[in-house]
Scaffold this motif. Sequence first.
Motif, PDB file in Angstrom:
ATOM      1  N   ARG A 312      34.724  -6.262 -23.294  1.00 47.03           N
ATOM      2  CA  ARG A 312      35.301  -7.604 -23.391  1.00 47.03           C
ATOM      3  C   ARG A 312      35.172  -8.353 -22.062  1.00 47.03           C
ATOM      4  NH1 ARG A 312      39.273  -4.834 -26.380  1.00 47.03           N
ATOM      5  NH2 ARG A 312      40.615  -4.674 -24.530  1.00 47.03           N
ATOM      6  N   SER A 313      35.424  -7.648 -20.973  1.00 50.83           N
ATOM      7  CA  SER A 313      35.301  -8.264 -19.660  1.00 50.83           C
ATOM      8  C   SER A 313      33.867  -8.716 -19.397  1.00 50.83           C
ATOM      9  CB  SER A 313      35.756  -7.274 -18.586  1.00 50.83           C
ATOM     10  OG  SER A 313      35.525  -7.780 -17.288  1.00 50.83           O
ATOM     11  N   GLU A 314      32.905  -7.898 -19.769  1.00 50.79           N
ATOM     12  CA  GLU A 314      31.503  -8.267 -19.545  1.00 50.79           C
ATOM     13  C   GLU A 314      31.114  -9.469 -20.405  1.00 50.79           C
ATOM     14  OE1 GLU A 314      27.268  -6.241 -18.641  1.00 50.79           O
ATOM     15  OE2 GLU A 314      28.542  -5.148 -20.044  1.00 50.79           O
ATOM     16  N   ALA A 315      31.553  -9.481 -21.651  1.00 56.64           N
ATOM     17  CA  ALA A 315      31.267 -10.624 -22.519  1.00 56.64           C
ATOM     18  C   ALA A 315      31.884 -11.903 -21.938  1.00 56.64           C
ATOM     19  CB  ALA A 315      31.802 -10.365 -23.929  1.00 56.64           C
ATOM     20  N   THR A 316      33.088 -11.797 -21.403  1.00 59.84           N
ATOM     21  CA  THR A 316      33.735 -12.952 -20.781  1.00 59.84           C
ATOM     22  C   THR A 316      32.948 -13.425 -19.563  1.00 59.84           C
ATOM     23  OG1 THR A 316      35.924 -12.230 -21.525  1.00 59.84           O
ATOM     24  CG2 THR A 316      35.852 -13.776 -19.686  1.00 59.84           C
ATOM     25  N   ALA A 317      32.461 -12.488 -18.762  1.00 55.10           N
ATOM     26  CA  ALA A 317      31.656 -12.846 -17.594  1.00 55.10           C
ATOM     27  C   ALA A 317      30.399 -13.601 -18.003  1.00 55.10           C
ATOM     28  CB  ALA A 317      31.294 -11.590 -16.800  1.00 55.10           C
ATOM     29  N   LEU A 318      29.746 -13.142 -19.067  1.00 52.57           N
ATOM     30  CA  LEU A 318      28.530 -13.813 -19.533  1.00 52.57           C
ATOM     31  C   LEU A 318      28.831 -15.224 -20.026  1.00 52.57           C
ATOM     32  CD1 LEU A 318      26.807 -10.830 -21.370  1.00 52.57           C
ATOM     33  CD2 LEU A 318      26.005 -11.969 -19.293  1.00 52.57           C
ATOM     34  N   ARG A 319      29.926 -15.378 -20.761  1.00 52.33           N
ATOM     35  CA  ARG A 319      30.282 -16.722 -21.234  1.00 52.33           C
ATOM     36  C   ARG A 319      30.704 -17.629 -20.076  1.00 52.33           C
ATOM     37  NH1 ARG A 319      32.311 -13.697 -25.801  1.00 52.33           N
ATOM     38  NH2 ARG A 319      34.322 -13.454 -24.738  1.00 52.33           N
ATOM     39  N   THR A 320      31.298 -17.049 -19.049  1.00 52.39           N
ATOM     40  CA  THR A 320      31.668 -17.828 -17.868  1.00 52.39           C
ATOM     41  C   THR A 320      30.436 -18.406 -17.186  1.00 52.39           C
ATOM     42  OG1 THR A 320      33.640 -16.463 -17.498  1.00 52.39           O
ATOM     43  CG2 THR A 320      32.812 -17.721 -15.617  1.00 52.39           C
ATOM     44  N   VAL A 321      29.384 -17.622 -17.118  1.00 54.35           N
ATOM     45  CA  VAL A 321      28.160 -18.048 -16.434  1.00 54.35           C
ATOM     46  C   VAL A 321      27.293 -18.942 -17.325  1.00 54.35           C
ATOM     47  CG1 VAL A 321      25.993 -17.223 -15.407  1.00 54.35           C
ATOM     48  CG2 VAL A 321      28.139 -16.023 -14.944  1.00 54.35           C
ATOM     49  N   PHE A 322      27.176 -18.584 -18.598  1.00 56.34           N
ATOM     50  CA  PHE A 322      26.213 -19.265 -19.466  1.00 56.34           C
ATOM     51  C   PHE A 322      26.841 -20.215 -20.478  1.00 56.34           C
ATOM     52  CE2 PHE A 322      24.054 -15.312 -18.185  1.00 56.34           C
ATOM     53  CZ  PHE A 322      22.877 -15.845 -17.682  1.00 56.34           C
ATOM     54  N   GLY A 323      28.163 -20.185 -20.598  1.00 50.16           N
ATOM     55  CA  GLY A 323      28.795 -20.985 -21.627  1.00 50.16           C
ATOM     56  C   GLY A 323      28.836 -20.237 -22.940  1.00 50.16           C
ATOM     57  N   PRO A 324      29.362 -20.861 -23.988  1.00 52.34           N
ATOM     58  CA  PRO A 324      29.505 -20.152 -25.270  1.00 52.34           C
ATOM     59  C   PRO A 324      28.179 -19.770 -25.918  1.00 52.34           C
ATOM     60  CG  PRO A 324      30.012 -22.492 -25.497  1.00 52.34           C
ATOM     61  CD  PRO A 324      29.887 -22.234 -24.032  1.00 52.34           C
ATOM     62  N   ASP A 325      27.123 -20.517 -25.612  1.00 52.92           N
ATOM     63  CA  ASP A 325      25.806 -20.224 -26.179  1.00 52.92           C
ATOM     64  C   ASP A 325      25.003 -19.426 -25.160  1.00 52.92           C
ATOM     65  OD1 ASP A 325      23.527 -20.189 -27.744  1.00 52.92           O
ATOM     66  OD2 ASP A 325      22.895 -22.201 -27.139  1.00 52.92           O
ATOM     67  N   THR A 326      25.236 -18.111 -25.127  1.00 50.69           N
ATOM     68  CA  THR A 326      24.563 -17.272 -24.132  1.00 50.69           C
ATOM     69  C   THR A 326      23.094 -17.067 -24.506  1.00 50.69           C
ATOM     70  OG1 THR A 326      25.035 -15.173 -25.237  1.00 50.69           O
ATOM     71  CG2 THR A 326      26.718 -16.042 -23.730  1.00 50.69           C
ATOM     72  N   PRO A 327      22.265 -16.675 -23.539  1.00 56.65           N
ATOM     73  CA  PRO A 327      20.904 -16.254 -23.876  1.00 56.65           C
ATOM     74  C   PRO A 327      20.947 -15.014 -24.765  1.00 56.65           C
ATOM     75  CG  PRO A 327      21.194 -16.505 -21.495  1.00 56.65           C
ATOM     76  CD  PRO A 327      22.548 -16.551 -22.106  1.00 56.65           C
ATOM     77  N   PRO A 328      19.830 -14.621 -25.351  1.00 52.48           N
ATOM     78  CA  PRO A 328      19.789 -13.351 -26.068  1.00 52.48           C
ATOM     79  C   PRO A 328      20.256 -12.200 -25.180  1.00 52.48           C
ATOM     80  CG  PRO A 328      17.803 -14.610 -26.518  1.00 52.48           C
ATOM     81  CD  PRO A 328      18.553 -15.351 -25.449  1.00 52.48           C
ATOM     82  N   VAL A 329      21.065 -11.323 -25.747  1.00 50.26           N
ATOM     83  CA  VAL A 329      21.620 -10.175 -25.029  1.00 50.26           C
ATOM     84  C   VAL A 329      21.163  -8.913 -25.737  1.00 50.26           C
ATOM     85  CG1 VAL A 329      23.739  -8.980 -24.347  1.00 50.26           C
ATOM     86  CG2 VAL A 329      23.634 -11.486 -24.258  1.00 50.26           C
ATOM     87  N   THR A 330      20.678  -7.937 -24.976  1.00 51.15           N
ATOM     88  CA  THR A 330      20.202  -6.704 -25.607  1.00 51.15           C
ATOM     89  C   THR A 330      20.415  -5.511 -24.678  1.00 51.15           C
ATOM     90  OG1 THR A 330      18.300  -5.626 -26.674  1.00 51.15           O
ATOM     91  CG2 THR A 330      17.819  -7.022 -24.773  1.00 51.15           C
ATOM     92  N   THR A 331      20.765  -4.368 -25.257  1.00 49.71           N
ATOM     93  CA  THR A 331      20.922  -3.126 -24.491  1.00 49.71           C
ATOM     94  C   THR A 331      20.321  -1.964 -25.255  1.00 49.71           C
ATOM     95  OG1 THR A 331      22.479  -1.595 -23.453  1.00 49.71           O
ATOM     96  CG2 THR A 331      23.233  -2.707 -25.445  1.00 49.71           C
TER      97      THR A 331
END
Length: 423
Positions: A312-331
């Motif tokens: 959850r923290s990582e997802a929040t960090a990504l939205r903080t940087v990129f906004g609600p429409d993040t780039p494609p995310v893959t692991t």
Amino acid sequence: MSPRPVVTGIGVVAPSGIGADTHWKTVLAGENRIGRITLFDPDRYPTTLAGEVPDFDATRYADNRRLVQTDRWTHLGFAATRLALADAGLPEVAGNPYGYAVTLASSSGGNLFGQRELQRLWSQPSRTVGAYQSIAWFYAASVGQVSIHHQFKGPCGVLVAEAAGALDSLAHAARIIRRGTPVVIAGGTECPLSPYALACQMRNGLLSASDDPERAYRPFDIAASGYVPAEGGAVFVVEDLEHALARGVTTIYGEIAGWGATHDGRHTGQVGPVDPTQYARSMRLALDRAGCAPEQVDVVFPDALGVPRYDRSEATALRTVFGPDTPPVTTQKPLVGRAHQGGSALDAANALLALRHRVLPPTAGFDQPAPGCELNFVRRTREHPVNVALVGARGFDGFNSSVLIRAYQAAGELPEQRTGDDR
């Protein structure tokens, strides 16, 4: 004009296979390589699964004299380094030794070697350990042994930041190149699979206790229950662009364009929510140093710990940087396990291979996002004009690192354009 650090060679030794091509095929196919631990009997431990490198023969990559002095972790490093040098078209032994540097990451040192020697110390009347205990266990052993083996005498060092270390090593490699050394060996391998090493990991309470390899490690998923340990990693040849072009290099995987490293100031074992502020800051630092706007990022390879509060923290960090429409995310960690700093090295390899092949690999171990983890996950392998990739990693006890990798374009060449639907 500052030297430009580019990656010209990749060496992968991982549960997904030996060699970058074999690894990439496993990733694109989404083949799970997690299984029951075989390096020792795990019956007495809650965690019995791990990612192990299959069919690994260390004698193919180093002579016996060096192998008996070192741990399996360093053996994997010997193999990955030789594969990376071959991929880059560079010699095994440097003609100009001071033009080659080694800066690898390390998390836990020579676990299997140390386990064996400590058991001998306490179980036999002689109460002794072997002569190589101190150098095989030592966290800098791989850097030292690789530099000696290949006669690389440029600036050498070891980065210690748990899973963030391999990204730090790439950043350090870029700095070394900008200071005038044309070739740097970077990345890292890991082997945290011994009774002692597993017991140490169990102390953090973050390991998965599942006995189902297909469902044990599920980052960002509603069924996430912890991570699965793994061995392996990747080593890279990072090279000054002019040096690479002058020798007629045939492949440039990408350019290390920006990086950022921060610290949370907290221990991993602390309970409660995980503050995403410093992790998000490391991403912004990488973007700023690369002169890259958030909307230019084509894909993110996250840390993907598989522990709900960290996801959850990582997802929040990504939205903080990129906004609600993040780039494609893959692991792809759920295919092989979490190999500490070897895992972030594999993430960097995946990013470079995605840039090289213009393909986004699918997210592994994922069905339904957990609350707070709703991101733009890549659900299937798809062709995609990948020009910029961001790799993130969080090391235990507060380390955060991000590296931005950009596709190499020759002078006057324009990057391939995305369509409106690609984001």
